[in-house]
Motif scaffolding. Structure first.
Motif, PDB file in Angstrom:
ATOM      1  N   LEU A 299       0.840  -1.199   0.000  1.00  0.00           N
ATOM      2  CA  LEU A 299       0.000   0.000   0.000  1.00  0.00           C
ATOM      3  C   LEU A 299       0.878   1.253   0.000  1.00  0.00           C
ATOM      4  O   LEU A 299       0.633   2.208  -0.750  1.00  0.00           O
ATOM      5  CB  LEU A 299      -0.921  -0.021   1.219  1.00  0.00           C
ATOM      6  CG  LEU A 299      -1.781   1.212   1.500  1.00  0.00           C
ATOM      7  CD1 LEU A 299      -2.721   1.472   0.339  1.00  0.00           C
ATOM      8  CD2 LEU A 299      -2.570   1.040   2.782  1.00  0.00           C
ATOM      9  N   PRO A 308      -2.763   5.221  -8.605  1.00  0.00           N
ATOM     10  CA  PRO A 308      -4.109   5.095  -8.034  1.00  0.00           C
ATOM     11  C   PRO A 308      -4.432   3.619  -7.773  1.00  0.00           C
ATOM     12  O   PRO A 308      -4.151   2.769  -8.620  1.00  0.00           O
ATOM     13  CB  PRO A 308      -5.021   5.665  -9.127  1.00  0.00           C
ATOM     14  CG  PRO A 308      -4.122   6.463 -10.020  1.00  0.00           C
ATOM     15  CD  PRO A 308      -2.781   5.818  -9.956  1.00  0.00           C
ATOM     16  N   PHE A 309      -4.996   3.312  -6.621  1.00  0.00           N
ATOM     17  CA  PHE A 309      -5.255   1.907  -6.301  1.00  0.00           C
ATOM     18  C   PHE A 309      -6.676   1.707  -5.801  1.00  0.00           C
ATOM     19  O   PHE A 309      -7.295   2.604  -5.239  1.00  0.00           O
ATOM     20  CB  PHE A 309      -4.246   1.388  -5.260  1.00  0.00           C
ATOM     21  CG  PHE A 309      -4.310   2.081  -3.924  1.00  0.00           C
ATOM     22  CD1 PHE A 309      -5.124   1.588  -2.902  1.00  0.00           C
ATOM     23  CD2 PHE A 309      -3.558   3.226  -3.673  1.00  0.00           C
ATOM     24  CE1 PHE A 309      -5.192   2.223  -1.675  1.00  0.00           C
ATOM     25  CE2 PHE A 309      -3.619   3.868  -2.452  1.00  0.00           C
ATOM     26  CZ  PHE A 309      -4.439   3.371  -1.443  1.00  0.00           C
ATOM     27  N   PHE A 310      -7.197   0.510  -6.050  1.00  0.00           N
ATOM     28  CA  PHE A 310      -8.462   0.088  -5.458  1.00  0.00           C
ATOM     29  C   PHE A 310      -8.206  -1.226  -4.737  1.00  0.00           C
ATOM     30  O   PHE A 310      -7.185  -1.884  -4.952  1.00  0.00           O
ATOM     31  CB  PHE A 310      -9.566  -0.035  -6.514  1.00  0.00           C
ATOM     32  CG  PHE A 310      -9.272  -0.986  -7.639  1.00  0.00           C
ATOM     33  CD1 PHE A 310      -9.730  -2.302  -7.618  1.00  0.00           C
ATOM     34  CD2 PHE A 310      -8.540  -0.573  -8.746  1.00  0.00           C
ATOM     35  CE1 PHE A 310      -9.466  -3.176  -8.657  1.00  0.00           C
ATOM     36  CE2 PHE A 310      -8.280  -1.435  -9.806  1.00  0.00           C
ATOM     37  CZ  PHE A 310      -8.742  -2.747  -9.754  1.00  0.00           C
ATOM     38  N   ILE A 311      -9.112  -1.605  -3.846  1.00  0.00           N
ATOM     39  CA  ILE A 311      -8.872  -2.746  -2.955  1.00  0.00           C
ATOM     40  C   ILE A 311      -9.910  -3.835  -3.208  1.00  0.00           C
ATOM     41  O   ILE A 311     -11.099  -3.549  -3.371  1.00  0.00           O
ATOM     42  CB  ILE A 311      -8.909  -2.294  -1.483  1.00  0.00           C
ATOM     43  CG1 ILE A 311      -7.762  -1.302  -1.214  1.00  0.00           C
ATOM     44  CG2 ILE A 311      -8.808  -3.482  -0.532  1.00  0.00           C
ATOM     45  CD1 ILE A 311      -7.782  -0.687   0.166  1.00  0.00           C
ATOM     46  N   LEU A 335      -7.034   3.733   5.614  1.00  0.00           N
ATOM     47  CA  LEU A 335      -7.167   4.634   4.472  1.00  0.00           C
ATOM     48  C   LEU A 335      -7.490   6.061   4.912  1.00  0.00           C
ATOM     49  O   LEU A 335      -7.103   7.024   4.243  1.00  0.00           O
ATOM     50  CB  LEU A 335      -8.256   4.130   3.523  1.00  0.00           C
ATOM     51  CG  LEU A 335      -7.929   2.841   2.751  1.00  0.00           C
ATOM     52  CD1 LEU A 335      -9.167   2.334   2.023  1.00  0.00           C
ATOM     53  CD2 LEU A 335      -6.799   3.064   1.778  1.00  0.00           C
ATOM     54  N   CYS A 340      -2.533   8.388   4.709  1.00  0.00           N
ATOM     55  CA  CYS A 340      -3.190   8.045   3.431  1.00  0.00           C
ATOM     56  C   CYS A 340      -4.127   9.150   2.963  1.00  0.00           C
ATOM     57  O   CYS A 340      -4.085   9.578   1.821  1.00  0.00           O
ATOM     58  CB  CYS A 340      -3.974   6.742   3.581  1.00  0.00           C
ATOM     59  SG  CYS A 340      -2.995   5.262   3.601  1.00  0.00           S
ATOM     60  N   LYS A 342      -7.397   8.971   2.369  1.00  0.00           N
ATOM     61  CA  LYS A 342      -8.257   8.477   1.289  1.00  0.00           C
ATOM     62  C   LYS A 342      -9.709   8.383   1.762  1.00  0.00           C
ATOM     63  O   LYS A 342      -9.986   8.327   2.960  1.00  0.00           O
ATOM     64  CB  LYS A 342      -7.796   7.083   0.840  1.00  0.00           C
ATOM     65  CG  LYS A 342      -6.378   7.036   0.297  1.00  0.00           C
ATOM     66  CD  LYS A 342      -6.298   7.635  -1.090  1.00  0.00           C
ATOM     67  CE  LYS A 342      -4.906   7.491  -1.671  1.00  0.00           C
ATOM     68  NZ  LYS A 342      -4.782   8.111  -2.994  1.00  0.00           N
ATOM     69  N   PRO A 344     -12.700   5.843   1.487  1.00  0.00           N
ATOM     70  CA  PRO A 344     -13.125   4.506   1.062  1.00  0.00           C
ATOM     71  C   PRO A 344     -14.540   4.540   0.482  1.00  0.00           C
ATOM     72  O   PRO A 344     -15.394   5.270   0.972  1.00  0.00           O
ATOM     73  CB  PRO A 344     -13.083   3.675   2.350  1.00  0.00           C
ATOM     74  CG  PRO A 344     -12.399   4.531   3.366  1.00  0.00           C
ATOM     75  CD  PRO A 344     -12.566   5.953   2.945  1.00  0.00           C
ATOM     76  N   PHE A 360     -13.242   7.332  -9.401  1.00  0.00           N
ATOM     77  CA  PHE A 360     -11.893   6.870  -9.097  1.00  0.00           C
ATOM     78  C   PHE A 360     -10.854   7.470 -10.040  1.00  0.00           C
ATOM     79  O   PHE A 360      -9.768   7.879  -9.612  1.00  0.00           O
ATOM     80  CB  PHE A 360     -11.886   5.334  -9.197  1.00  0.00           C
ATOM     81  CG  PHE A 360     -10.539   4.704  -8.968  1.00  0.00           C
ATOM     82  CD1 PHE A 360      -9.824   4.957  -7.811  1.00  0.00           C
ATOM     83  CD2 PHE A 360     -10.001   3.844  -9.903  1.00  0.00           C
ATOM     84  CE1 PHE A 360      -8.596   4.362  -7.590  1.00  0.00           C
ATOM     85  CE2 PHE A 360      -8.775   3.250  -9.693  1.00  0.00           C
ATOM     86  CZ  PHE A 360      -8.070   3.508  -8.529  1.00  0.00           C
ATOM     87  N   THR A 367     -11.016   5.597  -2.918  1.00  0.00           N
ATOM     88  CA  THR A 367     -10.500   4.229  -3.008  1.00  0.00           C
ATOM     89  C   THR A 367     -11.668   3.245  -2.956  1.00  0.00           C
ATOM     90  O   THR A 367     -12.218   2.991  -1.878  1.00  0.00           O
ATOM     91  CB  THR A 367      -9.527   3.937  -1.858  1.00  0.00           C
ATOM     92  OG1 THR A 367      -8.460   4.897  -1.888  1.00  0.00           O
ATOM     93  CG2 THR A 367      -8.944   2.540  -1.976  1.00  0.00           C
TER      94      THR A 367
END
Length: 607
Positions: A299, A308-311, A335, A340, A342, A344, A360, A367
């Motif tokens: 992470l 850019p990331f998604f979980i 997050l 971070c 972010k 969620p 996104f 995220t």
């Protein structure tokens, strides 16, 4: 933010603190429904309000691939031709994709249409799409409250076509996560079209080495492809297709870069993130173990490199609902913490998936989080909807600017193929590369660049005549001696006059170090596809650095010179020591020839 990323590498988890870094905000194509969330204020008006307090979207942007249309009922021929031209522009901006919001005024007011008007508008939109050779897919519909007794609704439509140059839209997604979190199994299920049996059968086709099959752990970088046709339908290996057939049938391609989860393969994972230039990252977390092992480190890497990331929370079939919720809350807490910052966004429905995809790509704070199972297939379709709609990060204008520059190809992999010869794999950073083109490759250990010829090109295992900036491919070099090549080299246009260096300066942030960081310390430096050990020659203005401190540091490669560019992102590590930064200055290697000082690029070409 950079100085706080250290918490993800070396620090312990803080309790949730501070906000999530902003509310859900979108581009013109923001979700009409807000993804099932509560009504949000926009410009003093509440979404979903009554006529005296009308709902709004952000005003339509001139650029981009989002188009608002109040209605498209029986347009005149002149109006129809204008609408078709407008659609071509939006498709070009979105590199083959556009989103139409029907029932929305240009200022973003959600007016809505009656059922009859909407049916006529969609019919016109379908005619427009046929005219440009595209297909349309209705993403979702929503009723709106407006000053009318007749029910009114707005419709969001995806328009997609294969671009005129026949280059399908290609997005690269790096897959991160701790060992045994289910990364390779998830990719196997997505790309093969068959659910897993609970014992890892789906992942077997992804492994490249016997020891990977025996241990069940990925140790190398592998690539898998998932296609979507112009109607948004999945195209994969389920119909016994070859990779060539998948490419031919797809107008959009997702290339998954399967990276290693085990800590001892960390350098391979970092190389995959820095070298292959992924557009997005997918962090896979096992629902039954939560955030464990290298999860926090991966992470942190994604954040440090600004990917850019998604979980995806996997293995929900093994856990109770309470366990899954606990893992989700654990992720949300991390997050939202200051390191971070972010927001969620838990995806529970198709509407949420559409919202997540559109928000996104536009807002770095959001995220998306998916909960799914590769065995039961639960919520797997939501991830496919998300990937289908996920737009590219760059528009056509930015790509055209890159294509107008001189050719530069990063060498990430080297192979020897029988009856073909030497083959290199990598990414074209800038320019255009064609079959038969003459390039130079280097630097060699003594700083030289060697001439070579590109014999053929393949993208996603199918032949390709022209390679454009931002695309990954393999290039066949014929009888060129493989022993002269190594990872980290570049193939460039002979006119570029590339600058190489052994000594360079970088502005860094020391993310984590147990003691003090001093002159003479050796670290492994990652800059793009370059990976080499370097010595700290000097720390400007300071004698030593501690965790979280910034400085300009002078590094020297210990083995051979490398091709670097000012501004390039840099990541270095040594054991638990980690830091990030960017290159600020290069000490170019020069040689004196005939009394003239000449850069050791093309002035020292070997043949």
């Amino acid at each position: 933010m950079d100085s706080r990323v250290s918490e993800l590498f070396g620090g312990c988890c803080r309790p949730a603190g501070g906000g999530a870094g902003g509310a859900l905000r979108g581009r013109g194509g923001a979700a009409p429904g807000g993804g099932g969330s509560k009504a949000k204020k926009k410009n003093g008006r509440s979404r979903g309000g009554k006529a005296n307090n009308p709902p709004y979207l952000p005003p339509e942007a001139e650029d981009g691939n989002i188009e608002y249309k109040l209605k498209l009922v029986n347009p005149s021929q002149y109006r129809f031709e204008h609408l078709v031209t407008q659609m071509k522009w939006r498709l070009q901006e979105g590199r083959g994709e556009a989103v139409y919001q029907i029932g929305v005024e240009d200022n973003g007011l959600l007016v809505g249409l009656s059922e009859e008007e909407m049916r006529a508008s969609l019919k016109t939109l379908r005619r427009m799409a046929e005219k440009v050779g595209a297909d349309i897919t209705v993403l979702r519909e929503r009723e709106v409250d407006y000053d009318s007794d007749v029910p009114r609704k707005i419709t969001e439509v995806l328009v997609r076509k294969v671009p005129d140059n026949q280059q399908f839209l290609d997005l690269r997604v790096a897959v991160l996560g701790n060992v045994d979190s289910g990364k390779s199994t998830l990719l196997g299920v997505l790309t093969q079209g068959e659910l897993d049996n609970g014992r890892g059968r789906a992942r077997l086709n992804l492994f490249r080495h016997l020891h990977e099959i025996q241990s069940g752990r990925t140790s190398s970088i592998s690539f898998e492809i998932l296609g979507f046709n112009s109607k948004g339908e999945v195209v994969n290996y389920s119909d016994s297709r070859t990779a060539e057939e998948i490419c031919e049938s797809s107008s959009k391609m997702i290339t998954f870069i399967d990276l290693a989860g085990h800590h001892k393969y960390l350098k391979t994972t970092i190389f995959g993130l820095t070298s292959y230039c992924p557009d997005f990252a997918m962090l896979v977390v096992s629902a039954n173990t939560g955030i464990a092992g290298t999860t926090r480190e991966h992470l942190g890497l994604a954040m440090a490199l600004k990917v850019p990331f998604f979980i995806v929370i996997s293995k929900v079939d093994l856990c109770s609902k309470a366990t899954v919720e606990r893992t989700v809350k654990q992720l949300e807490r991390i997050l939202k913490q200051p390191g971070c910052n972010k927001l969620p966004l838990l995806v529970n429905s198709d509407d949420d998936a559409v919202t997540a995809a559109q928000q996104f790509a536009q807002s770095p704070n959001i995220t998306p989080i998916f909960t799914l199972s590769s065995v039961s297939g639960e919520n797997l379709d939501l991830l496919k909807v998300f990937l289908n709609i996920l737009p590219p990060l760059t528009n056509s204008k930015e790509q055209e600017e890159l294509m107008q520059q001189l050719t530069e190809f990063q060498v990430d992999e080297i192979y020897t193929v029988p009856e073909v010869g030497t083959v290199v794999g990598g990414t074209l950073s800038s320019g255009i590369c064609r079959e038969g083109e003459n390039l130079v490759v280097g630097p060699t250990d003594d700083g030289k660049f060697l001439r070579l010829k590109v014999c053929s090109i393949q993208r996603n295992r199918s032949a390709c005549r022209v390679l454009r900036a931002g695309q990954a491919a393999t290039l066949a070099l014929g009888p060129f001696d493989r022993s002269l090549l190594r990872k980290g080299m570049v193939m460039v246009s002979p006119e570029m006059n590339p600058t190489i260096c052994s000594v360079f300066e970088a502005e860094i942030v020391l993310l984590f170090h147990a003691t003090t960081f001093r002159k003479g310390f050796q670290v492994t430096v990652h800059v793009g596809n370059v990976r080499q050990t370097a010595i700290v020659e000097k720390i400007h203005g300071k004698d030593k650095l501690r965790t979280g401190e910034k400085a300009v540091v002078c590094f020297r490669f210990i083995k051979h010179p490398e091709y670097l560019k000012i501004g390039a992102k840099l990541l270095f590590r040594e054991g638990v020591t980690k830091g990030i930064g960017h290159v600020t200055d290069l000490q170019a290697i020069t040689t004196k020839e005939n009394g003239l000082e000449e850069s050791l690029g093309l002035g020292q070409l070997s043949f």
